[in-house]
Design a protein around this motif. Structure first.
Motif, PDB file in Angstrom:
ATOM      1  N   LEU A 147      -3.343   3.581  14.037  1.00  0.00           N
ATOM      2  CA  LEU A 147      -3.761   4.649  14.744  1.00  0.00           C
ATOM      3  C   LEU A 147      -5.399   4.587  15.011  1.00  0.00           C
ATOM      4  N   TYR A 148      -5.805   4.696  13.771  1.00  0.00           N
ATOM      5  CA  TYR A 148      -7.336   4.834  13.845  1.00  0.00           C
ATOM      6  C   TYR A 148      -8.335   3.864  13.536  1.00  0.00           C
ATOM      7  N   PHE A 149      -7.801   2.663  13.144  1.00  0.00           N
ATOM      8  CA  PHE A 149      -8.619   1.305  12.823  1.00  0.00           C
ATOM      9  C   PHE A 149      -8.258   0.346  13.479  1.00  0.00           C
ATOM     10  N   ASP A 150      -7.346   0.067  14.512  1.00  0.00           N
ATOM     11  CA  ASP A 150      -6.688  -0.875  15.028  1.00  0.00           C
ATOM     12  C   ASP A 150      -6.065  -1.959  14.115  1.00  0.00           C
ATOM     13  N   GLY A 151      -5.552  -1.269  13.001  1.00  0.00           N
ATOM     14  CA  GLY A 151      -5.025  -1.967  12.046  1.00  0.00           C
ATOM     15  C   GLY A 151      -5.805  -2.738  11.516  1.00  0.00           C
ATOM     16  N   ARG A 152      -6.993  -2.763  11.311  1.00  0.00           N
ATOM     17  CA  ARG A 152      -8.131  -3.598  10.410  1.00  0.00           C
ATOM     18  C   ARG A 152      -7.961  -3.168   9.088  1.00  0.00           C
ATOM     19  N   ALA A 153      -7.657  -1.925   8.565  1.00  0.00           N
ATOM     20  CA  ALA A 153      -7.841  -1.442   7.071  1.00  0.00           C
ATOM     21  C   ALA A 153      -6.336  -1.778   6.590  1.00  0.00           C
ATOM     22  N   ARG A 154      -6.291  -2.873   5.915  1.00  0.00           N
ATOM     23  CA  ARG A 154      -4.877  -3.101   5.299  1.00  0.00           C
ATOM     24  C   ARG A 154      -4.912  -3.052   3.596  1.00  0.00           C
ATOM     25  N   PRO A 155      -4.537  -1.979   3.154  1.00  0.00           N
ATOM     26  CA  PRO A 155      -4.599  -2.093   1.554  1.00  0.00           C
ATOM     27  C   PRO A 155      -3.437  -2.811   1.011  1.00  0.00           C
ATOM     28  N   THR A 156      -3.749  -3.494   0.175  1.00  0.00           N
ATOM     29  CA  THR A 156      -2.713  -4.192  -0.898  1.00  0.00           C
ATOM     30  C   THR A 156      -1.857  -3.403  -1.582  1.00  0.00           C
ATOM     31  N   SER A 157      -2.325  -2.337  -1.911  1.00  0.00           N
ATOM     32  CA  SER A 157      -1.352  -1.070  -2.421  1.00  0.00           C
ATOM     33  C   SER A 157      -1.773   0.226  -2.405  1.00  0.00           C
ATOM     34  N   VAL A 158      -1.219   1.236  -2.352  1.00  0.00           N
ATOM     35  CA  VAL A 158      -1.409   2.637  -2.100  1.00  0.00           C
ATOM     36  C   VAL A 158      -0.327   3.389  -2.916  1.00  0.00           C
ATOM     37  N   ARG A 159      -0.692   4.201  -3.879  1.00  0.00           N
ATOM     38  CA  ARG A 159       0.033   4.809  -4.740  1.00  0.00           C
ATOM     39  C   ARG A 159      -0.677   6.212  -5.352  1.00  0.00           C
ATOM     40  N   TRP A 160       0.274   7.111  -5.855  1.00  0.00           N
ATOM     41  CA  TRP A 160      -0.227   8.266  -6.429  1.00  0.00           C
ATOM     42  C   TRP A 160      -0.585   8.048  -7.793  1.00  0.00           C
ATOM     43  N   VAL A 161      -1.511   8.528  -8.369  1.00  0.00           N
ATOM     44  CA  VAL A 161      -2.113   8.410  -9.665  1.00  0.00           C
ATOM     45  C   VAL A 161      -2.315   9.953 -10.449  1.00  0.00           C
ATOM     46  N   THR A 162      -1.967  10.020 -11.739  1.00  0.00           N
ATOM     47  CA  THR A 162      -2.136  11.313 -12.341  1.00  0.00           C
ATOM     48  C   THR A 162      -3.788  11.320 -13.291  1.00  0.00           C
ATOM     49  N   ASN A 163      -4.275  10.279 -13.168  1.00  0.00           N
ATOM     50  CA  ASN A 163      -5.578  10.394 -13.847  1.00  0.00           C
ATOM     51  C   ASN A 163      -6.870  10.649 -13.046  1.00  0.00           C
ATOM     52  N   GLN A 164      -6.708  11.111 -11.816  1.00  0.00           N
ATOM     53  CA  GLN A 164      -7.779  11.439 -10.944  1.00  0.00           C
ATOM     54  C   GLN A 164      -7.921  13.091 -10.671  1.00  0.00           C
ATOM     55  N   ASN A 165      -8.667  13.619 -11.904  1.00  0.00           N
ATOM     56  CA  ASN A 165      -8.594  15.171 -11.814  1.00  0.00           C
ATOM     57  C   ASN A 165     -10.231  15.781 -10.917  1.00  0.00           C
ATOM     58  N   THR A 166     -10.912  14.473 -10.934  1.00  0.00           N
ATOM     59  CA  THR A 166     -12.286  15.394 -10.214  1.00  0.00           C
ATOM     60  C   THR A 166     -12.417  14.583  -8.944  1.00  0.00           C
ATOM     61  N   ARG A 167     -11.669  13.732  -8.454  1.00  0.00           N
ATOM     62  CA  ARG A 167     -11.523  13.082  -7.097  1.00  0.00           C
ATOM     63  C   ARG A 167     -10.304  13.205  -6.627  1.00  0.00           C
TER      64      ARG A 167
END
Length: 198
Positions: free
Chosen positions: A98-118
């Motif tokens: 939608l926003y980048f014409d499909g150019r941004a293709r991550p290899t993985s996207v996931r939730w994490v519990t160790n990011q408490n400051t970002r």
């Protein structure tokens, strides 16, 4: 919601639009009155708009009360809906299209519990995106903003002018940033003890 000067008792069907109170996921509220609707009130999201369906015979005060009730119900339903890692990856792919014409293709996207400051992080060399579990239950447009932000890092690693120009494509950037800043500010407020008997 301000009173609608176009409201007349003899008008069985009408549709009004107003700005949503701050904090709800949609930017506008559309109230649709129907003569066929007798008792039920319902609401749903339609893009950036919340549509509330009410009986035509309701007073302005009842309309305002029901709009508030239905906004709260929708927000509660949305807060319960937590995306899994698979849905998060699918959502990232849709946002990239939608926003980048499909150019941004991550290899993985996931939730994490160790990011408490970002709220999220991206490792462009690996193509991995991680979102803080603290985002779970926040409005969808906020989660989408963080995903779009991290997707943009796959195209521009730093936070320079080119990066911020990419983010201009997402129309709710400022609103989402404001929401997240509010959450951070609220976390800094002193937590007052509750008085006995309350």
């Amino acid at each position: 919601m301000p009173a609608d000067p176009l409201h007349r008792a003899g008008n069985p069907q009408r549709s009004t639009t107003s700005q949503s109170p701050s904090g709800s996921g949609a930017s506008a509220i559309e109230v649709r009155r129907s003569a066929r609707r007798r008792r039920t009130v319902s609401a749903y999201r339609e893009g950036d708009r919340t549509v509330v369906l009410i009986p035509a015979r309701m007073s302005e005060a009842e309309e305002q009360r029901w709009v508030s009730v239905m906004l709260d119900k929708l927000a509660a339903q949305e807060n319960k809906r937590v995306l899994g890692d698979t849905e998060l990856s699918e959502r990232a792919a849709r946002l990239s299209d939608l926003y980048f014409d499909g150019r941004a293709r991550p290899t993985s996207v996931r939730w994490v519990t160790n990011q408490n400051t970002r709220w999220g992080s991206c490792t462009p060399a690996e193509g991995s995106i991680r979102l803080s579990h603290r985002l779970q239950g926040m409005p969808e447009y906020v989660v989408d903003y963080v995903l779009v932000h991290e997707l943009a890092h796959l195209l521009v690693p730093g936070h320079g002018p080119d990066f911020w120009r990419l983010l201009e494509a997402y129309p709710r950037t400022e609103r989402a940033r404001g929401y997240l800043e509010g959450v951070v500010a609220a976390d800094r407020l002193p937590h007052l003890p509750v008085a006995r008997g309350e």
